[in-house]
Design an enzyme around this catalytic site. Sequence first.
Site: not given
Length: 400
Positions: A210, A289
Amino acid sequence: MGSLSNKRVLLGVTGGIAAYKSAELIRCLQGDGAEVRVAMTPAATEFITPLTLQALSGNPVSLELLDTAAEAAMGHIELARWADLILIAPASADFIARLCHGEGSDLLSTVCLASHGIIAVAPAMNMHMWGNPATQKNLRQLRSQGLPVFGPAVGYQACGDVGEGRMEDPAALATMAGNLFTSGLLKGKKVVITAGPTREALDPVRYISNHSSGKMGYALASAAMEAGASTVLISGPVQLSPPERIKTIAVESAAQMLEAALHEVEGADIFIAAAAVADYRPASVAEQKIKKNDDDMHIQLVKNPDIVATVAGLAKHPLTVGFAAETENLEHYATQKLRKKNLDLIIANDVSDTSIGFNSDDNRVLLVQPGANKALPIMNKNTLAHKLIEHIAALLKTAH
Ligand code: PMT
């Protein structure tokens, strides 16, 4: 812990017979918790040796303005920045006059010119020099500039006169120096603060997080430290430098923040949760990934442990303060969180307003606590942090 805990005092010694008391003053300042450095004028070295004051302070004594070796180590600008307080003791009539006129003719007067901190003077001189109208005029000017003047005391003087002009007693000077700081409010207390965001990894290169910058939590940590608390800051990844004189523990995820909090909260008096902790994390973290294959992708999230609620639920828990970041119904949701998490205080901010809350320098908060909510106006996060620490210190007093 003393009233000068976490404080850095530069003791400025000027030329006068009372310079011999500087040795004891160093001990008194240290006894009250200060870290002490010494700067002497050339005349002061005629009364007491730098070696004595170096041995007592544990730091090299600063003497010359134009000393390349000294400037390379801690020059006059660094020294000015370093000190929370410059205490001139003894302050001779000559030094007081030079201070008044903003002269920078030696190291100590130059450090005073460069200082943004508090400068206090403890005059010491013959009673007639003290009573001289020029000295008194200079003192009035220093006082009007806001410089605290400690003493002088009345009594026998080295020259045989009896009257006003003796330097105040070292122990009294250390107490007066301590009283200059609002600190003491949390002296002897341990405060643990969480700050910044958490990062919840999806794979080795991606995470959920955030916009928390850490500014609110870091400002609170500095304010707690300035109030004399032994302060621990548990910080998620932010762009801020670790604050000086505060134990800072860097973490990434909510799980790491919880682990650090549970460890540090041992023996703590206050826990303040300013961090924006991710409520959820990916159920699993891919080892490699994640490849772009399909048109859409689903991430399963699982709930993170609630750090502040866990601390508040400990059998022996500190005074526990949470924040509430809301975009609507601020008071209502904050009150719900206060009860649900069993907190002593919630500091609620409306993060739908981008001029406050996440990543801004300012904040406007509503203090939500059992029986008495209080709205504070918008202000800089540093100013707000001091007000919040005062409020929390008062809560701690009534709680115990
Ligand atoms: O960092 P800045 O950019 O300066 O911004 C400051 C801030 C907006 C992040 C700060 O003022 C703030 O509001 N922090 C709390 C943000 C938040 O996560 O609020 P919340 O309402 O979701 O959580 C309520 C309380 O529970 C908070 O004290 C939070 O730290 C705590 N919590 C939440 C979830 C969780 N898993 N553990 C927690 O401890």
